[in-house]
Design a protein around this motif. Structure first.
Motif, PDB file in Angstrom:
ATOM      1  N   SER A   1      -9.627  -4.189  -4.711  1.00 26.89           N
ATOM      2  CA  SER A   1      -9.333  -3.785  -2.980  1.00 26.89           C
ATOM      3  C   SER A   1     -10.746  -3.896  -2.514  1.00 26.89           C
ATOM      4  CB  SER A   1      -8.612  -2.484  -2.792  1.00 26.89           C
ATOM      5  OG  SER A   1      -9.338  -1.422  -3.258  1.00 26.89           O
TER       6      SER A   1
ATOM      7  N   ASN B   1      -8.228   0.064   1.398  1.00 25.15           N
ATOM      8  CA  ASN B   1      -7.025  -0.586   0.602  1.00 25.15           C
ATOM      9  C   ASN B   1      -6.580  -1.847   1.318  1.00 25.15           C
ATOM     10  OD1 ASN B   1      -7.059   2.032  -0.823  1.00 25.15           O
ATOM     11  ND2 ASN B   1      -5.531   2.675   0.798  1.00 25.15           N
TER      12      ASN B   1
ATOM     13  N   PRO C   1      -6.256  -5.720   0.659  1.00 24.89           N
ATOM     14  CA  PRO C   1      -5.966  -6.410  -0.740  1.00 24.89           C
ATOM     15  C   PRO C   1      -7.078  -7.195  -1.208  1.00 24.89           C
ATOM     16  CG  PRO C   1      -4.000  -6.404   0.919  1.00 24.89           C
ATOM     17  CD  PRO C   1      -5.227  -5.851   1.556  1.00 24.89           C
TER      18      PRO C   1
ATOM     19  N   GLU D   1      -6.603  -0.627  -6.640  1.00 24.43           N
ATOM     20  CA  GLU D   1      -6.043  -1.051  -5.527  1.00 24.43           C
ATOM     21  C   GLU D   1      -5.852  -0.131  -4.081  1.00 24.43           C
ATOM     22  OE1 GLU D   1      -2.091  -2.621  -6.470  1.00 24.43           O
ATOM     23  OE2 GLU D   1      -2.812  -3.947  -8.099  1.00 24.43           O
ATOM     24  N   GLU D   2      -6.014   1.218  -4.694  1.00 23.81           N
ATOM     25  CA  GLU D   2      -5.894   2.069  -3.443  1.00 23.81           C
ATOM     26  C   GLU D   2      -6.665   3.152  -3.686  1.00 23.81           C
ATOM     27  OE1 GLU D   2      -1.979   3.672  -2.480  1.00 23.81           O
ATOM     28  OE2 GLU D   2      -1.117   1.829  -2.802  1.00 23.81           O
TER      29      GLU D   2
END
Length: 176
Positions: free
Chosen positions: A60, A83, A85, A143-144
């Motif tokens: 990310s 976040n 992508p 990813e986050e």
């Protein structure tokens, strides 16, 4: 005297490419990237950004816009979006509109120092001299990142330090 960057304590990591069709690195921010809300004659549109060459393993991105020359301590946060992508390599001009309708699914904007979730344009105090607006893209191995309702851009440093793979930076300037 030069003000330090917001995350000067981050580890040394590879640098990747960042460009903008909105302004050149070191160039003057045009009216769309200046603030209307803060009476600087602008439109509060986040700049168009494109990046390439992020390190392998990027899952990310986080994008920030920071003015280290703002009066007071701590500078001024104009934008922070988490976040994004890993398959996203650009953001359109205006993607930082309040509510983020042009951001990729899953991306989250934090409150800027003007008090809302979105991009606020350049608005240095009249006569304060030239300010730098540092646009940074951080490539991360997760990813986050946590970005709850109370999260503030200034608090991102420790999370970025734990997950940082690479950085890209572009700086615009403006004075009034």
């Amino acid at each position: 005297m030069t003000a330090p960057g917001p995350f000067s304590h981050l580890p040394d990591v590879p640098v990747f490419g960042l460009t903008s069709r909105s302004f050149e690195d070191g160039g003057i921010l045009p009216p769309p990237q200046r603030s209307g809300r803060m009476h600087a004659g602008g439109a509060d549109e986040s700049p168009q950004l494109s990046w390439s060459g992020a390190p392998d393993g990027t899952r990310s991105y986080t994008v920030t816009v920071f003015d280290p020359d703002a009066p007071g301590s701590g500078g001024f946060w104009h934008w922070a979006v988490l976040n994004i992508p890993a398959d996203t390599t650009s953001l359109a001009e205006g993607a930082g509109a309040e509510g983020g309708p042009q951001l990729p699914p899953g991306a989250t904007q934090l409150k800027n120092d003007a008090g809302f979730r979105g991009y606020v344009g350049a608005a240095p105090p009249p006569g304060h001299g030239q300010h730098r607006y540092v646009v940074s893209v951080y490539a991360l191995d997760v990813e986050e990142l946590p970005g709850g309702a109370g999260a503030k851009p200034a608090g991102l440093g420790s999370e970025l330090a734990r997950h940082l793979l690479g950085t890209a930076t572009l700086t615009g300037v403006y004075q009034r």
